[in-house]
Design an enzyme around this catalytic site. Structure first.
Site, mmCIF file in Angstrom:
data_model
loop_
_atom_site.group_PDB
_atom_site.id
_atom_site.type_symbol
_atom_site.label_atom_id
_atom_site.label_comp_id
_atom_site.label_asym_id
_atom_site.label_seq_id
_atom_site.Cartn_x
_atom_site.Cartn_y
_atom_site.Cartn_z
ATOM 1 N N HIS A 47 4.153 53.949 36.520
ATOM 2 C CA HIS A 47 3.774 55.364 36.405
ATOM 3 C C HIS A 47 4.804 56.244 37.108
ATOM 4 O O HIS A 47 5.231 57.269 36.565
ATOM 5 C CB HIS A 47 2.378 55.549 37.010
ATOM 6 C CG HIS A 47 1.823 56.919 36.863
ATOM 7 N ND1 HIS A 47 1.670 57.761 37.944
ATOM 8 C CD2 HIS A 47 1.382 57.600 35.778
ATOM 9 C CE1 HIS A 47 1.143 58.902 37.520
ATOM 10 N NE2 HIS A 47 0.961 58.833 36.210
ATOM 11 N N ASP A 89 0.299 59.212 32.266
ATOM 12 C CA ASP A 89 -1.016 59.068 32.897
ATOM 13 C C ASP A 89 -1.919 58.145 32.085
ATOM 14 O O ASP A 89 -2.614 57.287 32.643
ATOM 15 C CB ASP A 89 -1.681 60.436 33.072
ATOM 16 C CG ASP A 89 -1.021 61.286 34.144
ATOM 17 O OD1 ASP A 89 -0.090 60.805 34.832
ATOM 18 O OD2 ASP A 89 -1.448 62.454 34.303
#
Length: 122
Positions: A47, A89
């Site tokens: 991420h 996300d």
């Protein structure tokens, strides 16, 4: 968008980002260094890398749209930056769901001082 990311994590894992992931291991939360300690921490590392690729657009704080369709998170239309951050996300939240079976409570609120060894590279 942090609130939206929290909602994605909650949807996928049934856990709130705070306290379960905000300070988990060496990469979940702000920053990150050393080796990713568990599968969930690897999701956070990826991420961070994803955000790094989209940072050129200074988009990390862009608000984005997403919806739930047939039990899946789906990113909506928006600017290129909004769509990229939403995808970062969404993919991370799904990764955290896949790593639930390896979640270790000992990595919650993990002190940075215990993050040793060479840092991962994107």
């Amino acid at each position: 968008h942090l609130l939206k990311f929290n909602k994605m994590i909650k949807f996928e894992t049934r856990k709130n980002a705070i306290p379960f992931y905000a300070f988990y291991g060496c990469y979940c939360g702000w920053g990150g260094r050393x080796x990713x300690x568990x599968x969930x921490x690897x999701c956070c590392f990826v991420h961070d890398c994803c955000y790094g690729k989209x940072x050129x657009x200074x988009x990390x704080w862009d608000l984005y749209r997403y919806s739930l369709k047939s039990g899946y998170l789906t990113c909506g239309k928006g600017t290129w930056c909004e769509e990229q951050i939403c995808e970062c996300d969404r993919v991370a939240a799904e990764c955290l769901r896949r790593s639930l079976s390896t979640y270790k409570y000992g990595y919650m609120f993990y002190p940075d001082s215990r993050c040793r060894g060479p840092s991962e590279t994107c």
